[in-house]
Scaffold this motif. Structure first.
Motif, short mmCIF file in Angstrom:
data_model
loop_
_atom_site.label_atom_id
_atom_site.label_comp_id
_atom_site.label_asym_id
_atom_site.label_seq_id
_atom_site.Cartn_x
_atom_site.Cartn_y
_atom_site.Cartn_z
N THR A 63 -7.06 -5.38 -24.57
CA THR A 63 -7.54 -6.62 -25.77
C THR A 63 -6.63 -6.07 -27.28
O THR A 63 -6.47 -7.17 -27.52
N CYS A 64 -5.31 -5.43 -26.58
CA CYS A 64 -4.12 -5.24 -28.26
C CYS A 64 -3.41 -6.75 -28.52
O CYS A 64 -2.77 -7.45 -27.29
N ARG A 65 -3.16 -7.74 -29.44
CA ARG A 65 -3.01 -9.59 -29.26
C ARG A 65 -1.38 -8.48 -30.77
O ARG A 65 -1.66 -9.36 -30.95
N ASP A 66 -1.13 -7.34 -30.47
CA ASP A 66 -0.25 -7.21 -31.93
C ASP A 66 1.21 -7.92 -30.94
O ASP A 66 1.56 -6.26 -30.59
N HIS A 67 1.49 -8.52 -31.24
CA HIS A 67 2.93 -8.86 -30.39
C HIS A 67 3.98 -8.16 -30.99
O HIS A 67 5.07 -7.85 -30.75
N LYS A 68 3.98 -7.70 -32.42
CA LYS A 68 5.26 -6.97 -33.11
C LYS A 68 5.28 -5.41 -31.97
O LYS A 68 6.26 -5.02 -31.92
N PHE A 69 3.74 -5.10 -31.94
CA PHE A 69 3.42 -3.55 -31.20
C PHE A 69 4.26 -4.19 -29.56
O PHE A 69 4.86 -2.64 -29.09
N PHE A 70 3.59 -5.19 -28.66
CA PHE A 70 4.50 -5.32 -27.58
C PHE A 70 6.03 -5.55 -27.35
O PHE A 70 7.23 -4.71 -27.09
N PHE A 71 6.72 -6.07 -28.90
CA PHE A 71 8.67 -6.03 -29.35
C PHE A 71 9.11 -4.94 -29.22
O PHE A 71 10.48 -4.39 -28.87
N GLU A 72 8.37 -3.51 -30.55
CA GLU A 72 8.57 -2.47 -30.27
C GLU A 72 8.57 -1.94 -29.60
O GLU A 72 9.58 -1.15 -29.56
N PHE A 98 0.56 4.22 -18.66
CA PHE A 98 -0.72 3.57 -19.30
C PHE A 98 0.51 3.58 -20.89
O PHE A 98 1.40 4.07 -21.08
N ILE A 99 -0.02 2.35 -21.47
CA ILE A 99 0.74 2.44 -23.20
C ILE A 99 -0.33 2.06 -24.21
O ILE A 99 -1.18 1.53 -23.91
N GLU A 100 -0.32 3.37 -25.05
CA GLU A 100 -1.47 3.42 -26.50
C GLU A 100 -1.26 2.88 -27.40
O GLU A 100 -0.09 2.98 -28.39
N ALA A 101 -1.70 1.42 -27.49
CA ALA A 101 -1.53 0.80 -28.62
C ALA A 101 -2.69 1.20 -29.68
O ALA A 101 -2.13 1.17 -30.94
N ASN A 102 -4.13 1.77 -29.71
CA ASN A 102 -4.34 2.61 -30.58
C ASN A 102 -4.71 3.66 -30.55
O ASN A 102 -5.46 3.94 -29.24
N PHE A 103 -4.71 4.65 -31.42
CA PHE A 103 -3.97 6.25 -31.37
C PHE A 103 -5.86 6.45 -30.64
O PHE A 103 -7.03 6.58 -31.27
N GLY A 104 -5.49 7.20 -29.39
CA GLY A 104 -7.04 8.07 -28.97
C GLY A 104 -7.46 6.95 -27.77
O GLY A 104 -8.13 7.40 -27.04
N ASP A 105 -6.98 5.91 -27.27
CA ASP A 105 -7.30 4.97 -26.68
C ASP A 105 -6.85 5.66 -25.01
O ASP A 105 -7.94 5.91 -23.99
N ILE A 106 -5.86 6.33 -24.57
CA ILE A 106 -5.69 7.27 -23.65
C ILE A 106 -6.03 8.63 -23.08
O ILE A 106 -5.80 9.39 -22.33
#
Length: 100
Positions: free
Chosen positions: A5-14, A88-96
């Motif tokens: 559900t992460c839609r932060d394109h900057k996160f994925f680019f980084e 796994f890629i953790e977009a938000n701390f604690g998800d994984i």
């Protein structure tokens, strides 16, 4: 929020930029680099919150953790020979896994 559900394109680019930089290193360099830099650390499979994929058999006890972005969000996977499988890629701390 899960990665799905992460839609932060900057996160994925980084993350992609970081993955490119890590892929230019050899395993010896990765193993000696700082864990919050381009290095990695181990994590017990027991600490992973989501269900593990079927490719993680009972004999696998630890996975590898890299930093996905400069702000230390991790991605977790497993090295099999020369290939690293991102699980796994953790977009938000604690998800994984729980962070100390």
């Amino acid at each position: 929020t899960s990665i799905s559900t992460c839609r932060d394109h900057k996160f994925f680019f980084e993350f992609l930029i970081r993955l490119q930089k890590i892929s230019q290193l050899g395993w010896p360099e990765i193993r000696t680099a700082p864990r919050h830099g381009f290095g990695m650390e181990s994590i017990s499979v027991d600490q992973i919150k989501p269900q593990l994929p079927a490719c993680i058999t009972p004999d696998v006890r630890k996975l590898h953790v890299f930093r996905a972005t400069g702000d230390n969000h991790p991605f977790i996977g497993l090295q099999i020979d020369r290939i690293f499988r991102v699980l796994f890629i953790e977009a938000n701390f604690g998800d994984i896994y729980d962070h100390e």
